[in-house]
Design an enzyme around this catalytic site. Structure first.
Site, PDB file in Angstrom:
ATOM      1  N   THR A  76       0.814  -1.211   0.000  1.00 33.26           N
ATOM      2  CA  THR A  76       0.000   0.000   0.000  1.00 33.26           C
ATOM      3  C   THR A  76       0.850   1.264   0.000  1.00 33.26           C
ATOM      4  OG1 THR A  76      -1.825  -1.156   1.045  1.00 33.26           O
ATOM      5  CG2 THR A  76      -1.764   1.220   1.359  1.00 33.26           C
ATOM      6  N   SER A 134       0.542  -8.921  -0.825  1.00 33.09           N
ATOM      7  CA  SER A 134       1.458  -9.715  -0.008  1.00 33.09           C
ATOM      8  C   SER A 134       0.849 -11.016   0.489  1.00 33.09           C
ATOM      9  CB  SER A 134       2.001  -8.883   1.159  1.00 33.09           C
ATOM     10  OG  SER A 134       1.032  -8.667   2.144  1.00 33.09           O
ATOM     11  N   THR A 149       1.359  -4.766   4.092  1.00 26.13           N
ATOM     12  CA  THR A 149       1.248  -4.993   5.536  1.00 26.13           C
ATOM     13  C   THR A 149       0.605  -6.331   5.886  1.00 26.13           C
ATOM     14  OG1 THR A 149      -0.889  -3.855   5.594  1.00 26.13           O
ATOM     15  CG2 THR A 149       1.088  -2.527   6.042  1.00 26.13           C
TER      16      THR A 149
HETATM   17  N1  ASP Z   1      -2.558  -5.068  -0.208  1.00 25.72           N
HETATM   18  C1  ASP Z   1      -1.546  -4.817   0.724  1.00 25.72           C
HETATM   19  C2  ASP Z   1      -0.683  -6.038   0.947  1.00 25.72           C
HETATM   20  O1  ASP Z   1      -0.173  -6.523  -0.027  1.00 25.72           O
HETATM   21  C3  ASP Z   1      -2.028  -4.285   1.987  1.00 25.72           C
HETATM   22  C4  ASP Z   1      -1.038  -3.344   2.551  1.00 25.72           C
HETATM   23  O2  ASP Z   1       0.059  -3.176   2.063  1.00 25.72           O
HETATM   24  O3  ASP Z   1      -1.356  -2.724   3.563  1.00 25.72           O
HETATM   25  O4  ASP Z   1      -0.482  -6.510   2.030  1.00 25.72           O
END
Ligand code: ASP
Length: 391
Positions: A49, A99, A134
């Site tokens: 993100t 992720s 995250t």
């Molecule tokens: N979509 C993101 C991830 O790949 C979420 C984030 O980075 O907060 O985890």
């Protein structure tokens, strides 16, 4: 405009040679700098993100996936204050699809780069930061933390809000992560997470909130420090997390499925212990089970764990509540307790231990020793639990 400040630093070729195949094979770093006396900090960028944008609105923090976010270089340009605390170089690790789709390939790659860039004898790099989605940041970060071979700061960060949000947290997290990585006060602590004005230990941290910026917490162990005017302030002197091991992964030649598969099962009322056998039949070389309370497992799960142990398959029991720990039995038994290592992290620690050739006793020692020694080591508890003192 940044290009006028670009310097190139080539790392000595051949140091830390390894048979591993890398996502990229270019070790050289191109430094973005406006003052070549500042510390050097490498950015390992895996996405997330922090590098995302919304097509909907400046208040969208829920469905922003399809926007075109900044590149790491654009983020540096947007937060140009970072170049007043460090010289920066970027290494990109493609992790398409968010992720949640990542596996150990990513941490194996990041750690090979981090060890080579930061831990080789002639390295002049002060620290590293990693951008990561995250959702599974704590997993990749833990994998790197346990395989990173020097005392320099390795710092994971990300964002909960896209860069187009009215007040994106990623920009502040980025600045703070760089400031921490550049600071000697961040050394000798193990890997760190910098997020939302706080510093926590990778070893103990987990994502606690699916939506808000105050998400990474080490609930039991607390914050190591905070940021004031952008600079890190540590509440304590340097110390490593108790029982944090180091694993050399330079023997892993297959980055795609070179590490043993470990499956996590979730203990609950009516738990079906046949899932444990199914996981093993499907290739799992070890299991992690979340047990209610202090890692209590059902009689059928305990029987399965014992049976699988007799076949050489370890099961690590982790406390299911958001914090606290399962406690090892006074006498070593076939169900192994994780101590304060969380389930996501226990999976990776077991994976690395099996890869390192640990036998079942060594795996038990790895997870249980710190807590076992603290609880059952003192003479008063030797008497209480064994009826005698053994030392
Ligand atoms: N979509 C993101 C991830 O790949 C979420 C984030 O980075 O907060 O985890």
């Amino acid at each position: 405009m940044l290009s006028q400040f670009i310097l190139t630093a080539a790392l000595a070729a051949g140091a830390l040679a390894s048979p591993v195949e890398y996502i990229g094979s270019d070790w050289d770093l191109e430094w973005i700098s406006k003052n070549d006396s500042l510390p050097k900090v490498v950015i390992y960028s895996t996405g997330g993100t922090i590098l995302s944008a919304s097509n909907y609105s400046s208040l969208d923090n829920v469905k922003y996936g399809s926007g075109v976010g900044p590149t790491p270089q654009e983020l540096i340009a947007n937060v140009s204050e970072v170049l007043d605390v460090a010289q920066l170089a970027v290494v990109k690790f493609p992790a398409p699809g968010g992720s949640a789709g990542i596996n150990s390939t990513l941490y194996l790659n990041v750690t090979q780069y981090a060890n080579r860039h930061l831990c080789s004898e002639d390295s002049d790099i002060a620290g590293a930061i990693m951008f990561h989605g995250t959702n599974t940041l704590e997993e990749t970060a833990f994998g790197v933390d346990l395989t990173f071979n020097c005392s320099k700061p390795f710092i994971a960060t990300g964002a909960m809000r896209p860069d187009t949000y009215v007040s994106p947290d990623g920009r502040s997290n980025f600045y703070q992560a760089v400031a921490a990585a550049a600071s000697p006060s961040s050394r000798d602590r193990g890997g760190l997470i910098v997020f939302n004005d706080r510093i926590t230990s990778i070893f103990y941290s987990t994502k606690t909130n699916a939506n808000t910026p105050d998400t990474f917490k080490a609930l039991e162990q607390g914050n190591l420090g905070a940021f004031l005017a952008g600079q890190p302030f540590y509440f304590f002197g340097p110390a490593y997390p108790t029982g944090r091991p180091y694993f050399d992964v330079s023997n892993v030649t297959n980055l795609t499925d070179g590490l043993p598969a470990i499956i996590i099962v979730y203990g609950h009322q009516g738990f079906d212990a046949s899932l444990m056998y199914a996981a093993v039949a499907n290739g799992a070389k070890g299991l992690v089970i979340l047990g209610p309370g202090a890692a209590a497992v059902s009689p059928s799960a305990l029987a399965a764990a014992k049976d699988l142990y007799s076949q050489g398959i370890p099961t690590i029991a982790v406390a299911r509540p958001v914090t606290g720990t399962g406690v090892p039995d006074p006498t070593p038994a076939s169900l192994i307790y994780s101590s304060y290592v969380g389930a996501d992290q226990a999976r990776i620690m077991l994976q690395l231990a099996l890869n390192a050739g640990y036998d079942l006793d060594e795996i038990r020692d790895l997870f249980e020793s710190p807590l076992r020694n603290a609880i059952f080591g003192p003479a008063v508890n030797q008497l209480a639990y064994y009826g005698t003192t053994y030392i």
